[in-house]
Design an enzyme around this catalytic site. Structure first.
Site, PDB file in Angstrom:
ATOM      1  N   THR A  10       0.733  -1.158  -0.146  1.00  0.00           N
ATOM      2  CA  THR A  10      -0.241  -0.097   0.096  1.00  0.00           C
ATOM      3  C   THR A  10       0.647   1.310   0.180  1.00  0.00           C
ATOM      4  O   THR A  10       0.422   2.359   0.329  1.00  0.00           O
ATOM      5  CB  THR A  10      -0.920   0.064   1.254  1.00  0.00           C
ATOM      6  N   SER A 258       4.761   6.115  11.250  1.00  0.00           N
ATOM      7  CA  SER A 258       4.267   5.549  10.461  1.00  0.00           C
ATOM      8  C   SER A 258       4.553   6.080   9.143  1.00  0.00           C
ATOM      9  O   SER A 258       5.183   7.117   8.849  1.00  0.00           O
ATOM     10  CB  SER A 258       2.453   5.967  10.500  1.00  0.00           C
ATOM     11  N   LYS A 259       4.066   5.539   7.995  1.00  0.00           N
ATOM     12  CA  LYS A 259       4.391   5.881   6.468  1.00  0.00           C
ATOM     13  C   LYS A 259       4.092   7.282   6.525  1.00  0.00           C
ATOM     14  O   LYS A 259       4.553   8.157   5.742  1.00  0.00           O
ATOM     15  CB  LYS A 259       3.566   5.299   5.794  1.00  0.00           C
ATOM     16  N   ARG A 260       3.009   7.691   7.188  1.00  0.00           N
ATOM     17  CA  ARG A 260       2.592   9.074   6.800  1.00  0.00           C
ATOM     18  C   ARG A 260       3.094  10.214   7.570  1.00  0.00           C
ATOM     19  O   ARG A 260       3.155  11.511   7.152  1.00  0.00           O
ATOM     20  CB  ARG A 260       0.952   9.308   7.672  1.00  0.00           C
ATOM     21  N   ASP A 261       4.198   9.873   8.292  1.00  0.00           N
ATOM     22  CA  ASP A 261       5.065  10.939   8.869  1.00  0.00           C
ATOM     23  C   ASP A 261       6.015  11.454   7.546  1.00  0.00           C
ATOM     24  O   ASP A 261       6.567  12.493   7.884  1.00  0.00           O
ATOM     25  CB  ASP A 261       5.882  10.201  10.058  1.00  0.00           C
TER      26      ASP A 261
END
Length: 507
Positions: A10, A258-261
């Site tokens: 993802t 997290s990836k979103r960081d």
RNA sequence: GCCCCGUUCGUCUAGCCCGGUCUAGGACACCUCUCUUUCAAGGAGGAAACAGGGGUUCAAAUCCCCUACGGGGUACCA
């Protein structure tokens, strides 16, 4: 021992994922076991093109390799769950037949209505469970004939039938016995209405089919493990051993990394640079930030695990030797970028010079610098490596080499030039021009002798020369700088300086 | 909210399982000194922690309980 790493494609893998992959790898290697890469792409709506290739490339860069996987094949192929779709449906129906699962026909709206109703009644997180399922539309509440009719004409899901009143216990290799009560569990969807399995079903079926003996994954999976335990029981399969790794936490303590960081934390959270195929957004990676894979892997290994002794710098081989689940920490570990840099620096200093040259090369080329003969390049790098934590620091440290000082020198630097040295510069130039061999050792001898003759402290002489030659106040040994610059370049810089600044006249 | 997991220097951690050897060890970062032409690197030193409260015990960082705090989970996402 058979272990697996099962990322979902993802997006880019973040370093927490890399650490999970690493621990699995270390254990597989240590025990001479098998290591499987399995792509968990059962959520078609979250599929991101390029993510799988990224995962393989990133782990390969780290030195983490597999015995089986979509990129190399193996006896349990296919290794993408989307390509194993039929298998899961078959097992899901088998579970229904065994009385461990049931069909459910509730629409999204009906589920939403149920949640609303229960939330209105004060329930924060309503569940589809032993209490609520009795008034939902499923094969437990509907007459058999209607169930059959709906199965033929309507989309449906298969849900696990969680037993009403049971303790579900399992042994975690890191935490010991963990107990849940089945009343806290909800009837998780196993097979979605698009025919794809959810994680819960797919991972249990695949781990069983692939002979996985140890499930080693992040702590975020701990709460859903009882569902998996029930599934093993429902199928009548032997359970693997479980180990739930502590999470990697943000340095500010605000939860898990997290990836979103992305790049927001001031350091990369990805092993490799990633460009989002939808937004075009770019997130930096450790490779591009100038880390060595050895450094990244070494630091990651130490986040949540500690070797028996006090040694901290490890090669991958040494990690394999030293690693064990028994010494894995229970509590989450905050990421410390400074320490990561320090570890990388240690590896930078240990790297054989040829490999260092190889590693620096892309950064050198990226700066548009022309290639140098290997010997000269290596000599240059030796001057810089001890001053660098990451690869770009090296280029910074040898900036003098490819960027002659801007003349005239800014006044703050020009003020530091020693007039006596400047006056004698032509004389020095002449002396150096006849110097052979042009080596740091002979240069040192010559310059020291010269300083003595002028009656000047060596420091003043060297600082002045350094400013003239490099335009910088600090850096590697000046003798080494002269050597690597070479006679002609050194002379050119001195001459150009004299042209621009002129020789001060003694008053 | 509920459930689960956790809690030793600022950070990563040793020690905890098998209580005394802990005036709690190491590393990063920080500070001082030292080496040095400079900057690094190196060397020496310093400041810095058992979340709180109850128990158990001759003795607890170590065992038990409670509280607080942190984290995770609570989807037809993984």
């Amino acid at each position: 021992m058979v272990v697996r790493f099962a990322p979902s494609p993802t997006g880019p893998l973040h370093i927490g994922g890399v650490r999970t992959a690493l621990y699995n790898f270390l254990l597989a290697k240590k025990t001479g076991g098998r290591y499987i890469l399995r792509i968990e792409d059962t959520d078609q709506t979250r599929y991101v093109p390029g993510a799988e290739a990224y995962i393989v490339e990133a782990l390969t860069w780290c030195g983490i390799t597999f015995d089986e996987g979509p990129h190399i094949g193996g006896p349990h192929a296919p290794y993408r769950q989307s390509e194993r779709k039929a298998i899961y449906a078959q097992y899901a129906h088998e579970l229904v037949a065994r009385g461990w699962a049931y069909y459910a026909f509730d629409t999204e709206e009906e589920l939403e209505a149920m949640r609303q109703r229960l939330q209105a009644a004060g329930m924060v997180a309503p569940q589809y469970n032993a209490y609520t399922r009795s008034y939902m539309k499923n094969s437990l509440t509907l007459p058999p004939a209607e169930v059959q009719a709906r199965l033929r004409s309507e989309p449906y899901v298969i849900r696990i039938l969680v037993p009403r009143n049971r303790e579900v216990r399992f042994y975690d290799e890191i935490r010991g016995w963990v107990t849940f009560h089945s009343r806290e569990l909800d009837d998780k969807v196993l097979l979605k209405s698009d025919g794809m399995p959810t994680y819960h079903l797919a991972n249990v079926v695949d781990d069983h089919l692939m002979g996985v003996t140890h499930v080693i994954r992040g702590e975020e999976w701990l709460p859903s493990t009882p569902i998996h335990v029930l599934l093993y029981e429902g199928f009548g399969w032997e359970m693997p051993r479980f180990a739930h790794l502590p999470l990697l936490l943000r340095p500010d303590g605000g939860g898990k990394l997290s990836k979103r960081d992305g790049d927001a934390l001031g350091f990369p959270v990805f092993p490799l640079r990633w460009q989002d195929p939808f937004t075009g957004e770019i997130a930096n990676g450790y490779r591009e930030a100038g880390f060595l894979p050895e450094g990244v892997v070494n630091y990651l290994a130490l986040l949540g695990w500690h070797p028996p002794g006090e040694k901290e710098i490890f090669t991958l081989e040494e990690l394999i030797e030293a690693f064990s689940l028994k010494r894995v920490q229970k509590a989450g570990a905050r990421f410390d970028y400074e320490k990561a840099r320090w570890i990388n620096q240690q590896h930078l200093r240990r790297l054989p010079i040829e490999r260092l040259a190889q590693a620096v090369q892309p950064f050198w080329a990226q700066k548009g610098l022309p290639p140098l003969p290997p010997e000269r390049f290596q000599k240059l790098l030796e001057l810089a490596r001890e001053r660098a934590a990451v690869l770009p620091d090296i280029l910074e440290a040898v900036r003098f080499f490819y960027t002659p000082p801007a003349l005239p020198l800014p006044s703050n630097l020009a003020d530091r030039l020693n007039p006596t040295v400047l006056e004698a510069l032509p004389e020095l130039l002449a002396a150096l021009s006849t110097l052979t061999p042009w080596l740091a050792s002979s240069l040192e001898e010559a310059i020291k002798g010269w300083a003595k003759r002028l009656g000047l402290p060596l420091g003043k002489v060297l600082l002045t020369l350094r400013l003239i030659l490099t335009g910088e106040e600090a850096g590697p040994s000046l003798y080494q700088i002269l050597e690597v610059l070479g006679l002609s370049e050194s002379r050119q810089r001195l001459e150009r300086f004299l042209e621009v600044h002129g020789v001060p006249k003694r008053v």
